[in-house]
Design an enzyme around this catalytic site. Structure first.
Site, PDB file in Angstrom:
ATOM      1  N   HIS A 121      11.291  -1.069   9.192  1.00  0.00           N
ATOM      2  CA  HIS A 121      10.681  -1.645   7.991  1.00  0.00           C
ATOM      3  C   HIS A 121      11.817  -1.996   7.018  1.00  0.00           C
ATOM      4  O   HIS A 121      12.857  -1.346   7.020  1.00  0.00           O
ATOM      5  CB  HIS A 121       9.772  -0.570   7.382  1.00  0.00           C
ATOM      6  CG  HIS A 121       8.954  -1.008   6.222  1.00  0.00           C
ATOM      7  ND1 HIS A 121       9.453  -1.071   4.946  1.00  0.00           N
ATOM      8  CD2 HIS A 121       7.656  -1.391   6.129  1.00  0.00           C
ATOM      9  CE1 HIS A 121       8.505  -1.470   4.118  1.00  0.00           C
ATOM     10  NE2 HIS A 121       7.405  -1.673   4.812  1.00  0.00           N
ATOM     11  N   ASP A 198      12.272   7.868   9.145  1.00  0.00           N
ATOM     12  CA  ASP A 198      11.265   7.236   8.290  1.00  0.00           C
ATOM     13  C   ASP A 198       9.909   7.624   8.880  1.00  0.00           C
ATOM     14  O   ASP A 198       9.489   7.107   9.909  1.00  0.00           O
ATOM     15  CB  ASP A 198      11.478   5.717   8.307  1.00  0.00           C
ATOM     16  CG  ASP A 198      10.322   4.958   7.653  1.00  0.00           C
ATOM     17  OD1 ASP A 198       9.314   5.586   7.272  1.00  0.00           O
ATOM     18  OD2 ASP A 198      10.433   3.730   7.543  1.00  0.00           O
ATOM     19  N   GLN A 201       4.772   6.202   8.972  1.00  0.00           N
ATOM     20  CA  GLN A 201       3.633   5.958   9.863  1.00  0.00           C
ATOM     21  C   GLN A 201       3.368   7.114  10.822  1.00  0.00           C
ATOM     22  O   GLN A 201       2.503   7.002  11.686  1.00  0.00           O
ATOM     23  CB  GLN A 201       3.863   4.662  10.681  1.00  0.00           C
ATOM     24  CG  GLN A 201       3.994   3.408   9.830  1.00  0.00           C
ATOM     25  CD  GLN A 201       2.685   2.977   9.165  1.00  0.00           C
ATOM     26  OE1 GLN A 201       1.614   3.501   9.452  1.00  0.00           O
ATOM     27  NE2 GLN A 201       2.783   2.019   8.257  1.00  0.00           N
ATOM     28  N   LYS A 224      -0.465   6.510   2.548  1.00  0.00           N
ATOM     29  CA  LYS A 224      -0.843   6.156   3.921  1.00  0.00           C
ATOM     30  C   LYS A 224      -1.536   7.331   4.618  1.00  0.00           C
ATOM     31  O   LYS A 224      -1.953   7.225   5.758  1.00  0.00           O
ATOM     32  CB  LYS A 224       0.395   5.749   4.725  1.00  0.00           C
ATOM     33  CG  LYS A 224       1.040   4.453   4.222  1.00  0.00           C
ATOM     34  CD  LYS A 224       2.176   4.056   5.110  1.00  0.00           C
ATOM     35  CE  LYS A 224       3.093   3.030   4.493  1.00  0.00           C
ATOM     36  NZ  LYS A 224       2.511   1.704   4.357  1.00  0.00           N
ATOM     37  N   CYS A 361       6.772  -6.612   6.421  1.00  0.00           N
ATOM     38  CA  CYS A 361       8.027  -6.054   5.896  1.00  0.00           C
ATOM     39  C   CYS A 361       8.987  -5.713   7.030  1.00  0.00           C
ATOM     40  O   CYS A 361       9.656  -4.659   7.002  1.00  0.00           O
ATOM     41  CB  CYS A 361       7.789  -4.816   5.030  1.00  0.00           C
ATOM     42  SG  CYS A 361       6.789  -5.161   3.597  1.00  0.00           S
TER      43      CYS A 361
HETATM   44  N1  7TS Z   1       8.400   2.614   6.442  1.00  0.00           N
HETATM   45  C1  7TS Z   1       7.401   2.239   7.224  1.00  0.00           C
HETATM   46  C2  7TS Z   1       7.453   2.504   8.692  1.00  0.00           C
HETATM   47  C3  7TS Z   1       6.273   1.628   6.656  1.00  0.00           C
HETATM   48  O1  7TS Z   1       5.260   1.271   7.450  1.00  0.00           O
HETATM   49  C4  7TS Z   1       6.225   1.414   5.263  1.00  0.00           C
HETATM   50  C5  7TS Z   1       5.076   0.691   4.615  1.00  0.00           C
HETATM   51  C6  7TS Z   1       7.307   1.855   4.498  1.00  0.00           C
HETATM   52  C7  7TS Z   1       8.386   2.438   5.121  1.00  0.00           C
HETATM   53  C8  7TS Z   1       7.322   1.724   3.011  1.00  0.00           C
HETATM   54  O2  7TS Z   1       6.416   2.592   2.432  1.00  0.00           O
HETATM   55  P1  7TS Z   1       6.143   2.566   0.853  1.00  0.00           P
HETATM   56  O3  7TS Z   1       5.000   3.495   0.678  1.00  0.00           O
HETATM   57  O4  7TS Z   1       7.393   3.020   0.187  1.00  0.00           O
HETATM   58  O5  7TS Z   1       5.809   1.141   0.522  1.00  0.00           O
HETATM   59  N2  7TS Z   1       4.410  -0.185   5.467  1.00  0.00           N
HETATM   60  C9  7TS Z   1       3.499  -1.126   5.126  1.00  0.00           C
HETATM   61  C10 7TS Z   1       2.829  -1.903   6.075  1.00  0.00           C
HETATM   62  O6  7TS Z   1       2.997  -1.813   7.282  1.00  0.00           O
HETATM   63  N3  7TS Z   1       2.007  -2.734   5.444  1.00  0.00           N
HETATM   64  O7  7TS Z   1       2.104  -2.531   4.141  1.00  0.00           O
HETATM   65  C11 7TS Z   1       3.017  -1.519   3.920  1.00  0.00           C
END
Ligand code: 7TS
Length: 406
Positions: A121, A198, A201, A224, A361
């Site tokens: 990501h 990371d 997910q 999430k 992303c």
């Molecule tokens: N890493 C992964 C694997 C992600 O899926 C996401 C967000 C992030 C980092 C960033 O997370 P945040 O909470 O700091 O924004 N992924 C997604 C997605 O797949 N669609 O919208 C956000």
């Protein structure tokens, strides 16, 4: 696990969108929230809203207990040794930026390597690009296999004695691949590098044990995993965090402030400058209670079943290309011949089916797959096989619509 009972705990799911029952298949972007979490936020704001760690008054003490109690819930949830290792952040992005800005800038020099993968990501790419530029270190990518997974052979070929940092996603938000981060951590450590995971997910869907993974840092987001937006976690091994400088300076994180210099509080507070994310942490604590009550093993098994069912059913759609390995988490990314993913998502939305379209992303991954964007359906504990049937029949309609009109 009784999905219809679970669905009753998510009030948002019980509605129609564009005249159809809502089919929410975008939990990888953000999950929906159960009543328990909504109520915990409500209770905090109605009954004991106050700042933490300062007042001696009753509400202040209750808020501090709620905030620090949530930290203990997080510690147990990922099996960290101590709450000193749990730093509340705004989310995964902020957590990874703290590691890059603090550990990365202090420990990298020209000739050193940072190793990531093509499936990351943006939030696990750009902080490393920035730190590579600032320090003269080199950013390297681990190649993917033909079915878009990671092979340990390739990992071993990419990590060298010059590698100082390895940072890999636990589960891909696009491919659904579940990466062998424990084995990768072992390889990183054999070469004297640190391992960052990371977990954005993975934490919502499977039991995570940071001591078993033996990662040095682990990042995830509350929103999430049934929690509120604006709260996330950076786990770090105490011996590393102790040596690191904070990246945000101000109230809350200081011990003594003199005219020209200051000293920091002990862990974990030295990394939490300013009034912390009190309601967010309390909401995340309630989300953890909820997930543990349902059972992460049950959630994983349910999603595994849904992912297999979706792969089977979606392969019936003519002209579909599905990306990612067969063995996967509850994420299915696809393209329909000749139909732009944004058009797919728009027609599905007209049928009440919410999926995400775009680059997710992960632009370097899109380039790797030789596509500009894709559509993605992602599942969580409240989704059902009937919803996947609805997705498939709406996709067939989409395909027919575009074949007839254009
Ligand atoms: N890493 C992964 C694997 C992600 O899926 C996401 C967000 C992030 C980092 C960033 O997370 P945040 O909470 O700091 O924004 N992924 C997604 C997605 O797949 N669609 O919208 C956000």
């Amino acid at each position: 696990m009784n999905v219809s009972d679970i669905r009753k705990q998510f009030p948002i799911l019980d509605q129609e969108v564009n005249g159809h029952p809502l089919v929410y298949l975008d939990s990888a972007a953000t999950s929906q929230k159960p009543i328990q979490v909504i109520e915990a936020l409500n209770k905090y704001y109605r009954e004991y809203n106050s700042n933490v760690h300062r007042g001696v008054h009753t509400l202040g003490t209750m808020a501090t207990d709620g905030y620090e109690g949530a930290r203990e819930k997080v510690r147990k949830f990922i099996n960290a040794k101590s709450t000193e290792e749990i730093i509340f952040t705004r989310g995964t992005t902020t957590a990874l930026n703290i590691v890059a800005a603090s550990y990365g800038r202090a420990n990298l020099q020209p000739g050193d390597e940072i190793v990531i993968t093509y499936m990351e990501h943006h939030s696990n790419i750009i902080p490393w690009q920035q730190v590579a530029k600032a320090t003269g270190a080199t950013l390297k990518y681990i190649d993917l296999t033909e079915d878009h997974a990671l092979s340990l052979e390739t990992v071993k070929e990419t990590i060298t004695p010059d590698t100082k940092i390895v940072s890999v996603m636990h589960v891909s938000n696009v491919l659904g691949a579940i990466n062998p981060v424990k084995e990768i951590a072992k390889i990183a450590h054999q070469h004297g590098a640190i391992m960052i995971v990371d977990g954005a997910q993975s934490t919502p869907h499977m039991k995570v044990d940071v001591q078993d993974l033996d990662c040095d840092f682990f990042a995830f987001s509350g929103h999430k995993m049934c929690g509120p937006t604006g709260i996330g976690v950076l786990y770090g091994k105490k011996e590393l965090l102790e040596k690191m400088e904070p990246v945000e300076f101000g109230g809350e994180m200081i011990d003594f402030v003199n005219l020209y210099d200051s000293t920091w509080k002990e862990l974990p507070w030295k990394f939490e400058g300013g009034t912390p994310i009190i309601a967010g942490a309390i909401g995340l604590g309630a989300a953890i209670d909820f997930l543990e009550e349902v059972g992460l093993d049950n959630i994983l098994a349910h999603e595994h079943k849904l992912a297999n069912y979706a792969l089977d059913r979606l392969s019936e759609v003519e002209g579909i290309t599905i990306y990612g390995p067969k063995e996967r988490a509850g994420v299915v990314t696809f393209n329909l011949d000749d139909v732009h993913p944004h058009d797919v998502a728009t027609v599905l939305d007209a049928e009440g089916v919410a999926v995400r379209a775009g680059h997710h992303c992960a632009q370097p991954l899109m380039k790797y797959l030789n596509v500009s964007s894709t559509a993605r359906a992602s599942f969580y504990l409240y989704n059902t096989e009937e919803e996947i049937d609805q997705l498939v029949s709406s996709l067939i309609k989409t395909k027919e619509y575009f074949t007839n009109v254009f």
